[in-house]
Design a protein around this motif. Structure first.
Motif, mmCIF file in Angstrom:
data_model
loop_
_atom_site.group_PDB
_atom_site.id
_atom_site.type_symbol
_atom_site.label_atom_id
_atom_site.label_comp_id
_atom_site.label_asym_id
_atom_site.label_seq_id
_atom_site.Cartn_x
_atom_site.Cartn_y
_atom_site.Cartn_z
ATOM 1 N N TRP A 298 6.944 -31.903 38.020
ATOM 2 C CA TRP A 298 7.667 -30.970 37.167
ATOM 3 C C TRP A 298 8.835 -30.301 37.890
ATOM 4 C CZ3 TRP A 298 3.595 -27.820 33.829
ATOM 5 C CH2 TRP A 298 2.923 -28.717 32.982
ATOM 6 N N GLU A 299 8.576 -29.774 39.067
ATOM 7 C CA GLU A 299 9.620 -29.047 39.792
ATOM 8 C C GLU A 299 10.758 -29.965 40.211
ATOM 9 O OE1 GLU A 299 9.935 -25.811 39.941
ATOM 10 O OE2 GLU A 299 8.109 -25.741 38.737
ATOM 11 N N LEU A 301 11.666 -32.718 38.690
ATOM 12 C CA LEU A 301 12.405 -33.062 37.486
ATOM 13 C C LEU A 301 13.359 -31.932 37.092
ATOM 14 C CD1 LEU A 301 9.482 -34.685 35.470
ATOM 15 C CD2 LEU A 301 11.587 -35.861 36.156
ATOM 16 N N LYS A 302 12.877 -30.700 37.207
ATOM 17 C CA LYS A 302 13.732 -29.552 36.912
ATOM 18 C C LYS A 302 14.897 -29.470 37.901
ATOM 19 C CE LYS A 302 9.991 -26.621 35.081
ATOM 20 N NZ LYS A 302 9.194 -25.398 35.351
ATOM 21 N N ALA A 303 14.604 -29.735 39.181
ATOM 22 C CA ALA A 303 15.633 -29.675 40.217
ATOM 23 C C ALA A 303 16.738 -30.696 39.966
ATOM 24 C CB ALA A 303 15.014 -29.891 41.593
ATOM 25 N N ASP A 304 16.386 -31.800 39.316
ATOM 26 C CA ASP A 304 17.379 -32.824 38.975
ATOM 27 C C ASP A 304 18.167 -32.470 37.714
ATOM 28 O OD1 ASP A 304 16.801 -34.410 41.144
ATOM 29 O OD2 ASP A 304 15.439 -35.743 40.056
ATOM 30 N N ASN A 306 16.764 -31.742 34.652
ATOM 31 C CA ASN A 306 16.087 -32.075 33.406
ATOM 32 C C ASN A 306 15.384 -30.851 32.815
ATOM 33 O OD1 ASN A 306 16.501 -35.067 33.480
ATOM 34 N ND2 ASN A 306 15.367 -34.827 35.392
ATOM 35 N N GLN A 307 15.015 -30.951 31.558
ATOM 36 C CA GLN A 307 14.272 -29.892 30.877
ATOM 37 C C GLN A 307 12.812 -30.318 30.758
ATOM 38 O OE1 GLN A 307 16.480 -28.551 27.175
ATOM 39 N NE2 GLN A 307 17.686 -30.363 27.713
ATOM 40 N N VAL A 308 11.928 -29.584 31.383
ATOM 41 C CA VAL A 308 10.500 -29.834 31.267
ATOM 42 C C VAL A 308 9.954 -28.857 30.236
ATOM 43 C CG1 VAL A 308 8.286 -29.893 32.457
ATOM 44 C CG2 VAL A 308 10.352 -30.661 33.650
ATOM 45 N N VAL A 537 9.416 -34.243 28.962
ATOM 46 C CA VAL A 537 10.645 -34.008 29.719
ATOM 47 C C VAL A 537 11.813 -34.700 29.032
ATOM 48 C CG1 VAL A 537 10.166 -35.969 31.267
ATOM 49 C CG2 VAL A 537 11.766 -34.182 31.985
ATOM 50 N N ASP A 540 19.188 -33.098 30.579
ATOM 51 C CA ASP A 540 19.867 -31.825 30.359
ATOM 52 C C ASP A 540 20.814 -31.859 29.171
ATOM 53 O OD1 ASP A 540 21.737 -33.503 31.485
ATOM 54 O OD2 ASP A 540 22.471 -32.063 32.966
#
Length: 562
Positions: A298-299, A301-304, A306-308, A537, A540
């Motif tokens: 999750w983290e 994916l967010k760092a890239d 994306n919206q989780v 997910v 963005d």
């Protein structure tokens, strides 16, 4: 709920999920970007490609049992009632209003006007009754539990009278009013009409392409052309086709939709069985989303960017217990000792995603009938040891099953969850023998046939109903609890049926609260462990996707930013 989930849960608590979400490489396709609209001023155009975890079974929702099929058909079809986005609450669909008689056995639905199926067939009262006639008159292979699972789970038998049926009939009252009759009051109705399997389908297309012509074939079934090439609903997307070679399903915006048109020109579901590949394709931009990302990702994916999107928990993970395979489990003291041995708070902190909670009962808090006054079974190793001693089971041996090759919304990493539970059980003197099989390679079948002594399993609800949870689990008089495993089994089943048939909502809620308390304090046929929030997910540049606690997202509101 899938057939496998229904069967497995039917074996758990002798239980019935899920989850509707089912678990090749796929040739890359262009995704994202903008396209020409043509769908009215609300439509913004563009294509979204979503990474699906598996092939759909077919495209006729009545015969479907798997989440990947429903993910597609949910965009093409609509029901009389729909779940309100982002909730488990029942709301209007193709019916704008509904009411029942005092007995709760006749339900009158006022239908939305000006609606047509994708082939131009009018949606009206006659079409509704033809749909229910089609569903209730299944014959031959159509009556197999593997084919018409949802009808049998909710309605029971068919028009031939071989088995008792909840469904009694359908009557038209003019063009835009219809009466559905059931044989008894039940808390499931009308919520069950939100099920994808109960979607309204074009009578014209079903007749033309012989929708009921399903046949047994070897160990499986052969489905008619309607189910594979011509599914016809009223929804915001139309079915364009299934490219088996490239593992992709294409839907187009319905330009004649009766409501606000879909914003996307095109919606593609691209089958990518491997989760790491889905993650890589999201990063590469060849897909714009996928379901059930591993919580450990999750983290990242967010760092890239994306919206989780984290769904509200609407599930339960439990440790099933089978006294038939291990007679020591017949003793309540032993079952309570196992429950007290497991450190559920630690399980939530170390093995479950953020937002998870310890389960105090066999349904999540969002379901009517949940009892907020019930505390979770405490972690108390010393009391667990004492209970084992009192039961004469100080040397208890327990075979515990866990599923391989799977991640479920309620069970993100089965092996690690099992290891944590094994450590806790061994700490109170229980000798644990591990047994693991692939989810669809012996695990569910083994649980279903009662081979497991103890096993990890769970359930994601189909709609907001206590009967969909504990009623499904324990509410039939032919389940193993009611036929000899426990002396209280038959009484519990009868009490659950009585609660389900209570017409007054407040009285029904009290009845279920009482039963929830009895289940964990007096019976404890399994150990409720956790509730967890699964995620979906998206990239963005995706806007408008509303996460569903039922894992039942629709994509009509989605658009792609340029």
């Amino acid at each position: 709920m899938t057939t496998s989930r229904r069967a497995a849960l039917a074996a758990s608590f002798c239980v019935a999920a899920m989850t509707l979400t089912a678990c090749a490489e796929s040739q890359r396709e262009e995704g994202g970007g903008s396209g020409s609209g043509g769908g009215g001023e609300q439509a913004s155009g563009g294509t979204m490609t979503f990474g699906a975890a598996g092939d759909p079974k077919l495209f006729d929702p009545f015969y479907a049992t798997d989440g990947e099929t429903f993910r597609v058909t949910r965009q093409v079809f609509e029901g009389l009632l729909e779940v309100k986005p982002g909730t488990a609450e029942v709301g209007p669909g193709l019916a704008t209003e509904w009411e029942s008689d005092e007995e709760g056995t006749e339900w009158t639905f006022t239908l939305k006007e000006g609606v047509e199926f994708h082939d131009g067939t009018p949606f009206n009262a006659e079409a509704v009754c033809k749909n229910f006639e089609r569903m209730s008159t299944q014959e031959g292979a159509g009556q197999s539990p593997s084919v018409s699972a949802y009808w049998q789970d909710t309605m029971g038998g068919f028009a031939d009278g071989k088995a008792e049926s909840l469904y009694e009939g359908c009557e038209t009252k003019g063009e835009h009013e219809v009466v559905l009759k059931i044989t008894r009051a039940t808390s499931k109705f009308p919520a069950m009409l939100t099920l994808d399997a109960m979607s309204m389908q074009s009578p014209t297309a079903m007749d033309e392409y012989k929708a009921n012509d399903v046949k047994a074939q070897g160990e499986g079934f052969a489905y008619p052309e309607y189910a594979t090439k011509h599914p016809t609903g009223t929804g915001p997307f139309t079915f364009e086709g299934y490219d088996k070679a490239n593992k992709s399903i294409t839907l187009k915006r319905n330009e004649d939709y009766h409501g606000e048109k879909a914003k996307l020109d095109e919606l593609i579901f691209k089958v990518i069985p491997d989760e790491s590949t889905r993650k890589q394709e999201l990063k590469a931009g060849s897909i714009q989303g996928y379901d059930l990302p591993n919580p450990i990702d999750w983290e990242a994916l967010k760092a890239d960017g994306n919206q989780v999107l984290i769904r509200d928990p609407f599930n339960v993970l439990y440790l099933g217990l089978n006294a038939t395979e291990n007679p020591d489990l017949k003793k309540l003291e032993v079952r309570k000792a196992i429950a007290m041995a497991i450190n559920k708070e630690q399980l939530v902190k170390t093995q479950m995603p953020e937002g998870s909670s310890v389960a105090s009962q066999f349904m999540p808090e969002a379901v009517s009938g949940y009892d907020k006054g019930i505390d979770p079974i405490p972690h108390d190793p010393e009391q667990a040891k004492q209970l084992l001693k009192e039961a004469g089971a100080e040397n208890l041996e327990l075979e515990v099953w866990w599923p391989a090759e799977v991640s479920r919304p309620y069970m993100p990493n089965p092996e690690k969850i099992f290891e944590a539970i094994r450590t806790d059980l061994e700490a109170v003197g229980i000798t644990v023998k591990a047994s693991s099989k692939p989810w669809n390679g012996g695990y569910l079948d083994g649980v279903d046939t009662g081979k497991a002594q103890a096993y990890l399993l769970g359930w994601t609800g189909d709609y907001d109903s206590a009967d969909n949870f504990i009623g499904t689990f324990f509410g039939t008089t032919d389940n193993r609890f009611a036929t000899g495993e426990y002396e209280w089994g038959e009484e519990l089943a009868q009490d659950l049926q009585a609660a389900d048939g209570t017409v007054d909502e407040k009285e029904r809620e009290k009845a279920y609260q009482k039963l929830n308390k009895e289940l964990v304090e007096d019976y404890l046929p399994a150990v409720p462990l956790t509730h967890s929030p699964p995620a979906i997910v998206v990239a963005d540049n995706v806007e408008g996707l509303v996460a569903s606690p039922l894992t039942a997202e629709t994509f009509a509101t989605v658009s792609i930013k340029e």
